[in-house]
Design a protein around this motif. Sequence first.
Motif, short mmCIF file in Angstrom:
data_model
loop_
_atom_site.label_atom_id
_atom_site.label_comp_id
_atom_site.label_asym_id
_atom_site.label_seq_id
_atom_site.Cartn_x
_atom_site.Cartn_y
_atom_site.Cartn_z
N HIS A 102 0.69 -1.28 -0.03
CA HIS A 102 -0.06 0.00 0.05
C HIS A 102 0.73 1.32 -0.04
O HIS A 102 1.89 1.14 0.40
N ASP A 125 0.59 4.87 2.13
CA ASP A 125 0.00 5.27 3.54
C ASP A 125 -1.35 6.41 2.92
O ASP A 125 -1.00 7.40 2.14
N HIS A 128 4.80 0.22 0.06
CA HIS A 128 5.42 -0.60 1.00
C HIS A 128 4.57 -1.59 1.88
O HIS A 128 3.47 -1.41 1.82
N ARG A 156 5.72 6.41 14.12
CA ARG A 156 5.50 6.98 12.80
C ARG A 156 5.05 8.25 12.93
O ARG A 156 4.10 8.78 13.57
FE LIG Z 1 2.09 2.02 5.65
#
Ligand SMILES: [Fe+2]
Length: 297
Positions: free
Chosen positions: A117, A119, A269, A284
């Motif tokens: 995918h 993000d 990723h 993140r």
């Molecule tokens: Fe991701």
Amino acid sequence: MTFGKTTCRNFENDLKITKLTEHIGANIEGVDLSDPLDEATVLAIKEALEQNGVVVFRNQALSPVAHRDFSANFGPLVGHVLNRFNMEECPEVTILSNAVNDKGEKIGADRAGMIWHSDMSFVKRPSLGSLLYCVECPPVGADTQFASMFAAYDALSTEGKVRLASLKGVHDYPWHYRTYLSHRTPLTTEEEAKTPPVLHPVIRTHPSTERQALYVGEGLTRTIDGMDEEEGRKLVVELSNFATQPQFVYSHKWQPGDLVFWDNRSTMHRATEFDDKYLRLMRRTTILGDEPFYHPN
Ligand SMILES: [Fe+2]
């Protein structure tokens, strides 16, 4: 956005940028990301990111606040769409972890992003880029693999490029959640209502480099707009598999202190499996991007 920075350091002449594979990934040495950076250093990192899709910084000591402040050099930050995993004291930072608190509840998003995918492709203005910092990771597994969607586009046949240029993918978070995250507490009606399916071009033009990239991932792109659901799904999976052939992929093996910054406009990723007897604790941040578009060139 700045958070009370005072003096900024220049690392421009110290940066050592080394490519990690032919198509994707570069390692950057010679910079301490916990220091406030001056404009020239930020620009050099931005250029390395846009050229290589993924940049890796090893041996960084980043508090959540320093991680947030470094990320904010590249644009406004957005927390995870599900507020439940954002850090209370620093809500721009999301926890990804398999750890549990003393009530037995997960402290972060677990088993997140294991299918290819880009993000936040399921919102109108998806993420420009994401920055993932490793606090603790299993000795084996839990890698993050990145695919160059520039290289995938370049490898398409001329007829394929023409055909795909007019198509739009349907990016659907509630579908993704039901399909791939059934181990988690289901989305509430309010959470589902916040993320209706959105359409994005299957080929997107990078706003800085103007290169074309494939913008379809098996994990978040449910199907293709205007096609029969199953036929569209078949095409999504076919394109996703095409884009993630080994020659287009960089696989990152994590060490504590790694900060990896990727461009969501030109890469996708996924995380790989690991044994739950080991702790995985990552932080993140995600930068708000533009609405994807396609300009023929
Ligand atoms: Fe991701």
